[in-house]
Design an enzyme around this catalytic site. Structure first.
Site, PDB file in Angstrom:
ATOM      1  N   HIS A 151       0.831  -1.370   0.351  1.00  0.00           N
ATOM      2  CA  HIS A 151      -0.176   0.177  -0.206  1.00  0.00           C
ATOM      3  C   HIS A 151       0.484   1.246  -0.142  1.00  0.00           C
ATOM      4  CE1 HIS A 151       0.704  -0.268   4.520  1.00  0.00           C
ATOM      5  NE2 HIS A 151       0.345   1.433   4.310  1.00  0.00           N
ATOM      6  N   ASP A 152       2.217   1.408   0.781  1.00  0.00           N
ATOM      7  CA  ASP A 152       2.883   2.756   0.850  1.00  0.00           C
ATOM      8  C   ASP A 152       4.258   2.271  -0.176  1.00  0.00           C
ATOM      9  OD1 ASP A 152       1.546   4.544   2.417  1.00  0.00           O
ATOM     10  OD2 ASP A 152       2.380   3.674   4.115  1.00  0.00           O
ATOM     11  N   LYS A 174       5.663   5.749  -1.134  1.00  0.00           N
ATOM     12  CA  LYS A 174       6.826   6.091  -0.568  1.00  0.00           C
ATOM     13  C   LYS A 174       7.878   6.057  -0.651  1.00  0.00           C
ATOM     14  CE  LYS A 174       4.374   6.250   4.010  1.00  0.00           C
ATOM     15  NZ  LYS A 174       3.822   5.628   5.378  1.00  0.00           N
ATOM     16  N   HIS A 182      -6.381   5.758   1.349  1.00  0.00           N
ATOM     17  CA  HIS A 182      -5.796   6.898   2.303  1.00  0.00           C
ATOM     18  C   HIS A 182      -7.328   7.879   1.510  1.00  0.00           C
ATOM     19  CE1 HIS A 182      -2.492   6.787   4.451  1.00  0.00           C
ATOM     20  NE2 HIS A 182      -1.451   7.102   2.876  1.00  0.00           N
ATOM     21  N   ASP A 202      -3.779   0.024   8.575  1.00  0.00           N
ATOM     22  CA  ASP A 202      -1.924   0.811   8.280  1.00  0.00           C
ATOM     23  C   ASP A 202      -3.289   2.108   9.208  1.00  0.00           C
ATOM     24  OD1 ASP A 202      -0.305   2.111   7.081  1.00  0.00           O
ATOM     25  OD2 ASP A 202      -2.477   3.565   6.274  1.00  0.00           O
TER      26      ASP A 202
HETATM   27  P1  C2E Z   1       1.297   6.508   8.319  1.00  0.00           P
HETATM   28  O1  C2E Z   1       2.679   7.318   9.650  1.00  0.00           O
HETATM   29  O2  C2E Z   1       1.667   5.106   8.162  1.00  0.00           O
HETATM   30  O3  C2E Z   1       0.101   6.518   8.217  1.00  0.00           O
HETATM   31  C1  C2E Z   1      -1.180   6.249   8.007  1.00  0.00           C
HETATM   32  C2  C2E Z   1      -2.489   6.972   8.518  1.00  0.00           C
HETATM   33  O4  C2E Z   1      -3.426   6.732  10.042  1.00  0.00           O
HETATM   34  C3  C2E Z   1      -2.225   8.392   8.505  1.00  0.00           C
HETATM   35  O5  C2E Z   1      -2.648   9.195   6.784  1.00  0.00           O
HETATM   36  C4  C2E Z   1      -3.469   8.950   8.864  1.00  0.00           C
HETATM   37  O6  C2E Z   1      -4.765   8.789   8.614  1.00  0.00           O
HETATM   38  C5  C2E Z   1      -3.824   8.226  10.319  1.00  0.00           C
HETATM   39  N1  C2E Z   1      -2.851   8.646  11.303  1.00  0.00           N
HETATM   40  C6  C2E Z   1      -1.701   8.832  11.729  1.00  0.00           C
HETATM   41  N2  C2E Z   1      -1.348   9.094  12.680  1.00  0.00           N
HETATM   42  C7  C2E Z   1      -2.343   9.685  13.088  1.00  0.00           C
HETATM   43  C8  C2E Z   1      -2.666  10.787  14.323  1.00  0.00           C
HETATM   44  O7  C2E Z   1      -2.163  10.936  14.993  1.00  0.00           O
HETATM   45  N3  C2E Z   1      -4.307  10.901  14.099  1.00  0.00           N
HETATM   46  C9  C2E Z   1      -4.926  10.548  13.730  1.00  0.00           C
HETATM   47  N4  C2E Z   1      -6.038  10.591  13.661  1.00  0.00           N
HETATM   48  N5  C2E Z   1      -5.228   9.393  12.460  1.00  0.00           N
HETATM   49  C10 C2E Z   1      -3.368   9.799  12.336  1.00  0.00           C
HETATM   50  P2  C2E Z   1      -1.674  10.884   6.703  1.00  0.00           P
HETATM   51  O8  C2E Z   1      -3.174  11.552   7.423  1.00  0.00           O
HETATM   52  O9  C2E Z   1      -2.289  10.187   5.351  1.00  0.00           O
HETATM   53  O10 C2E Z   1      -1.099  10.477   6.398  1.00  0.00           O
HETATM   54  C11 C2E Z   1       0.077   9.501   5.479  1.00  0.00           C
HETATM   55  C12 C2E Z   1       1.917   9.019   5.711  1.00  0.00           C
HETATM   56  O11 C2E Z   1       1.846  10.825   6.058  1.00  0.00           O
HETATM   57  C13 C2E Z   1       1.593   8.847   6.657  1.00  0.00           C
HETATM   58  O12 C2E Z   1       2.067   7.467   6.817  1.00  0.00           O
HETATM   59  C14 C2E Z   1       3.269   9.590   7.468  1.00  0.00           C
HETATM   60  O13 C2E Z   1       4.357   8.677   6.736  1.00  0.00           O
HETATM   61  C15 C2E Z   1       2.919  11.023   6.797  1.00  0.00           C
HETATM   62  N6  C2E Z   1       2.785  11.431   7.864  1.00  0.00           N
HETATM   63  C16 C2E Z   1       1.863  12.529   8.449  1.00  0.00           C
HETATM   64  N7  C2E Z   1       1.434  13.201   9.140  1.00  0.00           N
HETATM   65  C17 C2E Z   1       2.722  13.193   9.727  1.00  0.00           C
HETATM   66  C18 C2E Z   1       3.599  14.121  10.264  1.00  0.00           C
HETATM   67  O14 C2E Z   1       2.923  15.157  11.070  1.00  0.00           O
HETATM   68  N8  C2E Z   1       4.950  14.244   9.964  1.00  0.00           N
HETATM   69  C19 C2E Z   1       6.100  13.156   9.140  1.00  0.00           C
HETATM   70  N9  C2E Z   1       6.758  13.351   9.909  1.00  0.00           N
HETATM   71  N10 C2E Z   1       5.185  12.191   8.724  1.00  0.00           N
HETATM   72  C20 C2E Z   1       3.502  12.276   8.400  1.00  0.00           C
HETATM   73 FE    FE Z   2       0.465   2.982   5.697  1.00  0.00          FE
HETATM   74 FE    FE Z   3      -0.025   5.471   2.755  1.00  0.00          FE
END
Ligand code: C2E
Ligand code: FE
Ligand code: FE
Ligand code: SIN
Ligand code: SIN
Length: 385
Positions: free
Chosen positions: A234-235, A238, A290, A318
């Site tokens: 899925h990712d 990245k 997403h 995820d």
């Molecule tokens: P990921 O870390 O695999 O996170 C996948 C999804 O988990 C996120 O998609 C979001 O829907 C959910 N998620 C993660 N943390 C939280 C949270 O604290 N609260 C809630 N309600 N949901 C959460 P999203 O937002 O589309 O992010 C996609 C990817 O973007 C993430 O994959 C991560 O790699 C990156 N990312 C998102 N926000 C940040 C950030 O603030 N800092 C960094 N360094 N990366 C981020």
């Molecule tokens: Fe993921």
């Molecule tokens: Fe993703």
């Protein structure tokens, strides 16, 4: 009609009946283990042997292996052992009246299984290029006045072997293709894992959780397997996201988040032109994981059931994993907070039925996080946007 002729006619009818009863079962079977057992049973009935096995050559290990009916594990012998090994080496059939009078006999299997081998037939199985890929072996003639196999029995085993060879060859091709697909998926999954400092088990957990959810939702086994195999990708996109964004230890700016979001299209474009159906299916998962049930997700803003089912399931797995684990931008959440969050997101971010499946089987699904998060800091700072 002489008595001999009428016996022959009855025997021919018996063999035809056997073939007609086994053929549909063999044609429908995809697993090699089960195929070997089915064809061994067929061979045993056709030549009236006490035992019959279909041995396959394992070139990598220099061994022959077989699967016995009701046996838990497979049997393995050196590639050159006994009559079977002899047929592999020479490519010739053997018709033996008394095994113990023949120096080529290897009595070790008899000793292991407390059996007494007397008459034996072995016939090599050849693939379409003439390579020996296995051996059909029948042991101890049954049911007649003689305890030896006849030339006619050997001829029958030969015919069964020709038919079996074709079946085994196409099953091996299918197995090989599927193994290749699995390997590609595994390799690609590892590649994306390596790039983004997510923990090594992240991809495996998302796959495993997706599989469980699919199972609890009552999906057919094929669909469950497809989801299990494609979720690790899925990712994949990245891989193409710049390091400064991908591994930024903290909150992303709006611009950085916009770059991050491109990972869904990047992954889709890497997979969608594949000739492999399974990888094209993975492309859809990569693109749509997403999206949100309420239509507020990205990249297309798809809503409800227009989001591919595998992507809807993978999305839940995820996020469960993202919340429950360390990320470069966040600490793991405590279990209760994760659970409450899912209850909140039911019907908005996620399809209600999938969240229900998760909450209903929470203990089983969440168990993979229990040990590792035993000491989470509840007040850990959450850097997330
Ligand atoms: P990921 O870390 O695999 O996170 C996948 C999804 O988990 C996120 O998609 C979001 O829907 C959910 N998620 C993660 N943390 C939280 C949270 O604290 N609260 C809630 N309600 N949901 C959460 P999203 O937002 O589309 O992010 C996609 C990817 O973007 C993430 O994959 C991560 O790699 C990156 N990312 C998102 N926000 C940040 C950030 O603030 N800092 C960094 N360094 N990366 C981020
Ligand atoms: Fe993921
Ligand atoms: Fe993703
Ligand atoms: C599988 O179900 O094991 C893979 C399906 C496929 O090869 O397309
Ligand atoms: C975000 O704004 O980081 C994505 C929306 C979400 O939290 O699911």
């Amino acid at each position: 009609m002489t008595e001999f002729d009428s016996k022959q006619a009855i025997e021919s009818q018996r063999i035809l009946d056997l073939l007609f009863s086994y053929m549909p079962k063999i044609a429908a079977e995809r697993k090699m283990d089960n195929l070997l057992v089915l064809m061994a049973d067929l061979g045993r009935s056709i030549v009236s042997a006490d035992r019959c096995s279909l041995w396959l050559v394992d070139d990598e290990r220099g061994e022959l292996w077989t699967k016995v009916a009701h046996g838990v594990s497979e049997l393995r012998i050196p590639k050159t052992a006994g009559f079977v090994g002899c047929s592999v080496t020479t490519g010739e059939a053997l018709l033996i009246k008394d095994a113990y009078l023949d120096s080529r006999f290897d009595s070790r299997t008899d000793q292991k299984t407390h059996y007494h081998t007397k008459s034996v037939m072995t016939v090599p199985l050849k693939d379409s290029t003439g390579q020996v890929m296995g051996v059909f072996q029948a042991i101890n003639k049954q049911g007649g006045t003689v305890d030896e196999f006849s030339e006619q029995d050997l001829e029958r085993l030969r015919l069964t072997a020709v038919y079996s060879a074709k079946t085994v060859e196409s099953a091996m091709l299918t197995a090989e293709l599927e193994a290749t697909q699995r390997e590609i998926i595994h390799t690609l999954g590892e590649a994306s894992e390596y790039r983004s400092q997510e923990t090594g088990d992240h991809i495996l957990r998302v796959a495993e959780i997706s599989r469980k959810l699919a199972e609890y939702l009552g999906l057919p086994p094929d669909e469950v397997e497809r989801i299990r195999l494609t979720a690790p990708l899925h990712d994949l996109g990245k891989i193409a996201v710049p390091d400064a964004v991908l591994n930024k230890p903290g909150r992303l700016t709006d611009e950085e988040y916009a770059v991050m979001k491109t990972h869904v299209d990047l992954g889709y474009r890497m997979l969608c032109n594949s000739k492999r159906k399974l990888l094209r299916y993975a492309a859809d998962v990569a693109r749509s994981h997403h999206e949100r049930w309420d239509g507020q997700g990205y990249p297309l803003g798809l809503k409800g059931e227009s989001i591919p089912l595998a992507a809807r399931i993978c999305a839940v797995a995820d996020v469960l994993d993202a919340l429950s684990c360390y990320r470069c931008y966040k600490a793991p959440w405590p279990e209760e907070k994760v659970k409450t969050e899912f209850a909140k997101m039911k019907g908005s971010q996620f399809q209600p039925e999938i969240v229900d499946a998760l909450l209903e089987h929470w203990d089983d699904i969440y168990s993979c996080y229990r040990s590792q998060n035993a000491t989470i800091d509840v007040d850990a700072i959450d850097y997330r946007r």
